[in-house]
Write a protein that holds these residues in place. Structure first.
Motif, mmCIF file in Angstrom:
data_model
loop_
_atom_site.group_PDB
_atom_site.id
_atom_site.type_symbol
_atom_site.label_atom_id
_atom_site.label_comp_id
_atom_site.label_asym_id
_atom_site.label_seq_id
_atom_site.Cartn_x
_atom_site.Cartn_y
_atom_site.Cartn_z
ATOM 1 N N ASP A 151 5.122 -3.110 3.594
ATOM 2 C CA ASP A 151 4.830 -1.432 3.549
ATOM 3 C C ASP A 151 5.919 -0.675 2.935
ATOM 4 O OD1 ASP A 151 2.486 -2.115 5.023
ATOM 5 O OD2 ASP A 151 3.257 -1.417 6.829
ATOM 6 N N ASP A 152 5.725 0.348 2.362
ATOM 7 C CA ASP A 152 6.891 1.108 1.533
ATOM 8 C C ASP A 152 7.927 1.768 2.354
ATOM 9 O OD1 ASP A 152 5.298 3.175 2.538
ATOM 10 O OD2 ASP A 152 4.630 3.979 0.629
ATOM 11 N N ASP A 153 7.871 1.756 3.531
ATOM 12 C CA ASP A 153 8.788 2.332 4.533
ATOM 13 C C ASP A 153 9.731 1.500 5.240
ATOM 14 O OD1 ASP A 153 6.823 1.812 6.106
ATOM 15 O OD2 ASP A 153 6.699 3.532 7.394
ATOM 16 N N ARG A 207 -3.711 1.286 9.000
ATOM 17 C CA ARG A 207 -3.274 1.871 7.680
ATOM 18 C C ARG A 207 -2.958 0.895 6.747
ATOM 19 N NH1 ARG A 207 -1.737 3.989 11.742
ATOM 20 N NH2 ARG A 207 -0.041 2.566 12.008
ATOM 21 N N GLY A 208 -3.400 1.074 5.334
ATOM 22 C CA GLY A 208 -3.298 0.296 4.150
ATOM 23 C C GLY A 208 -4.182 -0.999 4.256
ATOM 24 N N HIS A 252 11.012 -2.518 10.879
ATOM 25 C CA HIS A 252 10.045 -2.042 10.797
ATOM 26 C C HIS A 252 10.703 -0.389 10.864
ATOM 27 C CE1 HIS A 252 6.274 -0.023 12.472
ATOM 28 N NE2 HIS A 252 5.780 -0.571 11.402
ATOM 29 N N ARG A 265 10.990 3.620 10.140
ATOM 30 C CA ARG A 265 9.742 4.722 9.667
ATOM 31 C C ARG A 265 10.798 5.731 9.260
ATOM 32 N NH1 ARG A 265 5.679 6.006 13.541
ATOM 33 N NH2 ARG A 265 4.514 6.106 11.670
ATOM 34 N N PRO A 295 0.813 -0.977 0.048
ATOM 35 C CA PRO A 295 0.145 0.019 0.058
ATOM 36 C C PRO A 295 0.838 1.360 -0.035
ATOM 37 C CG PRO A 295 -0.193 -1.462 2.002
ATOM 38 C CD PRO A 295 1.118 -1.740 1.385
ATOM 39 N N THR A 296 0.342 2.299 -0.519
ATOM 40 C CA THR A 296 1.361 3.377 -0.681
ATOM 41 C C THR A 296 0.441 4.701 -0.683
ATOM 42 O OG1 THR A 296 3.188 4.428 -1.620
ATOM 43 C CG2 THR A 296 1.736 3.508 -3.132
ATOM 44 N N TYR A 297 0.720 5.730 -0.458
ATOM 45 C CA TYR A 297 -0.025 7.027 -0.475
ATOM 46 C C TYR A 297 0.770 8.419 -0.916
ATOM 47 C CZ TYR A 297 1.278 8.385 4.476
ATOM 48 O OH TYR A 297 1.988 8.653 5.277
ATOM 49 N N ASN A 318 -0.468 7.678 15.184
ATOM 50 C CA ASN A 318 -0.479 6.581 13.923
ATOM 51 C C ASN A 318 -1.135 5.395 14.487
ATOM 52 O OD1 ASN A 318 1.764 5.889 15.532
ATOM 53 N ND2 ASN A 318 2.477 4.612 13.707
ATOM 54 N N ASP A 330 -3.289 4.719 -2.269
ATOM 55 C CA ASP A 330 -4.576 4.804 -1.293
ATOM 56 C C ASP A 330 -4.905 6.061 -2.025
ATOM 57 O OD1 ASP A 330 -6.268 6.045 0.477
ATOM 58 O OD2 ASP A 330 -5.094 5.632 1.978
ATOM 59 N N LYS A 365 -9.578 7.193 7.602
ATOM 60 C CA LYS A 365 -8.368 7.763 7.273
ATOM 61 C C LYS A 365 -7.833 8.576 8.587
ATOM 62 C CE LYS A 365 -5.741 9.306 3.405
ATOM 63 N NZ LYS A 365 -5.040 8.085 2.833
HETATM 64 N N1 UDP Z 1 -0.684 3.937 4.002
HETATM 65 C C1 UDP Z 1 -1.540 4.127 2.992
HETATM 66 N N2 UDP Z 1 -2.527 5.209 3.402
HETATM 67 C C2 UDP Z 1 -2.306 6.033 4.483
HETATM 68 C C3 UDP Z 1 -1.195 5.668 5.587
HETATM 69 C C4 UDP Z 1 -0.364 4.590 5.053
HETATM 70 O O1 UDP Z 1 -1.497 3.362 2.109
HETATM 71 O O2 UDP Z 1 -3.382 7.011 4.769
HETATM 72 C C5 UDP Z 1 0.265 2.818 3.608
HETATM 73 C C6 UDP Z 1 1.844 3.181 3.728
HETATM 74 O O3 UDP Z 1 2.461 3.757 2.513
HETATM 75 C C7 UDP Z 1 2.573 1.745 4.224
HETATM 76 C C8 UDP Z 1 1.462 1.192 4.899
HETATM 77 O O4 UDP Z 1 0.399 1.742 4.713
HETATM 78 O O5 UDP Z 1 2.902 1.247 3.111
HETATM 79 C C9 UDP Z 1 1.563 1.205 6.456
HETATM 80 O O6 UDP Z 1 1.695 2.749 6.902
HETATM 81 P P1 UDP Z 1 2.565 3.186 7.819
HETATM 82 O O7 UDP Z 1 4.124 2.857 7.325
HETATM 83 O O8 UDP Z 1 2.301 4.930 8.031
HETATM 84 O O9 UDP Z 1 2.271 2.374 9.111
HETATM 85 P P2 UDP Z 1 3.166 2.138 10.398
HETATM 86 O O10 UDP Z 1 4.486 2.136 10.040
HETATM 87 O O11 UDP Z 1 2.985 3.343 11.227
HETATM 88 O O12 UDP Z 1 2.476 1.047 11.210
#
Ligand code: UDP
Ligand code: MN
Length: 325
Positions: free
Chosen positions: A184-186, A155-156, A298, A300, A81-83, A150, A112, A143
């Motif tokens: 996840d993308d990060d 999310r995603g 994980h 960020r 998922p990515t935004y 967070n 997203d 959202k």
């Molecule tokens: N993401 C998304 N929409 C959003 C926020 C996040 O699609 O409004 C995606 C984000 O790109 C990532 C995944 O959902 O690939 C998880 O999000 P994030 O890394 O912010 O979550 P965390 O690491 O805080 O669990």
């Protein structure tokens, strides 16, 4: 007198012709000597080339498909998922450079967003990866709003479910040997992680670094089986695993068409909402040396501050919006 003169001439003529004949014969003899040397060099070259030909034939024989060809590598379907945000292209760039080093990987990127963006479309078409580009917008009420912590909402969720929907639709008539991973993308992924998950039978699991306020979280393995989970928060959850800590075989996804992520699940139960309908803890396949190696983190990414950009913008000196970042 005339006769004698004639005889002398004939004799001299005969002598000269014989001499030339002798010299010519001697020259031919010399040349034959050269030929022999050349023939020797030729023979040498021929035998050398024959040797080469033999070794090349042996090599091609080895490369030709044998009677028992190895099974093809199972595909790894990665759902991301990515935004849209300032760091999106940087995240996708880093991620794609990891995936380019993984054989037989298919990237399912789910934006997203109510539409596909040109940034992601252009990025993917130049990425050199096998990919599928999808999109689905998270409903407003689901959202996170600016300033929300967070952990408030998962999310995603819709995006991962959209990736699953595409896999089920695409594989309606055939179930290839493949595995599904939610990346996840990060986060940060080691290459070894992908080889650990590739031969997943049902659900494979491994540790995740820098998550849940801990150095790592991991399934604890005894005698080859997962018996509990090392986590700092509610270890009694059915599957207290991070999204980055498991992969599921495509076959299992297809034979459980209802399995999906529940966006309304209580906090920390998102992974459990999906895995619960697929496996039991006893069935989990521990990877990464019986869950003793951290191969995914994980991480960020800090949100970049734009204070100067905003100040410059007010003076009409902002950065060129036509330059993609
Ligand atoms: N993401 C998304 N929409 C959003 C926020 C996040 O699609 O409004 C995606 C984000 O790109 C990532 C995944 O959902 O690939 C998880 O999000 P994030 O890394 O912010 O979550 P965390 O690491 O805080 O669990
Ligand atoms: Mn993240």
């Amino acid at each position: 007198m005339r006769l004698r003169f004639k005889l002398k001439t004939v004799f001299i003529l005969y002598f000269t012709v014989s001499l030339f004949g002798l010299i010519y014969a001697l020259m031919q003899l010399g040349q034959r000597c050269d030929c022999a040397e050349r023939d020797f060099a030729k023979d040498h070259a021929i035998s050398r080339l024959r040797g080469k030909r033999h070794s090349l034939l042996e090599q091609t024989k080895k490369l030709e498909p044998t009677k028992n060809p190895k099974p093809p590598l199972p595909t790894i379907y990665v759902i991301t998922p990515t935004y849209t945000r300032l760091v999106q292209k940087a995240e996708l760039t880093r991620l794609s450079h990891t995936f380019l080093l993984v054989p037989q990987l298919h990237w399912i990127v789910v934006e997203d967003s109510p539409h596909k963006t040109s940034l992601v479309s252009d990025f993917l078409s130049h990425s050199g990866l096998a990919f599928t580009h999808l999109h689905v917008a998270t409903p407003r009420e689901r959202k996170l709003q600016e300033g929300d912590p967070n952990w408030l909402k998962p999310r995603g969720v819709e995006q991962r479910n959209e990736g699953l929907r595409w896999l089920r639709e695409t594989n309606r008539n055939r179930a290839e040997d493949a595995v599904v991973y939610f990346a996840d993308d990060d986060n940060t992924y080691s290459l070894q992680l992908f080889e650990e998950m590739r031969w997943t039978q049902r659900v494979s699991v491994w540790p995740v670094g820098l998550v849940g306020g801990m150095r790592y979280e991991r399934p604890v393995v005894e005698q080859g089986r997962v018996v509990r989970f090392h986590t700092g928060w509610r270890p009694s959850r059915p599957f207290p695993l991070d999204m980055a800590g498991f992969a599921v075989s495509l076959r299992l996804v297809l034979v459980n068409p209802e399995a999906r992520f529940d966006g309304d699940a209580p906090m920390g139960f998102l992974e459990s909402s999906f895995l619960q309908s697929l496996v039991t803890m006893e069935e989990l396949e521990p990877k990464a040396d019986m869950c003793t190696k951290v191969l995914v983190w994980h991480t960020r990414t800090e949100k970049p501050k734009m204070k100067r950009e905003e100040a410059m913008l007010k003076q009409g000196l902002g950065s060129d919006p036509a330059i993609e970042v």
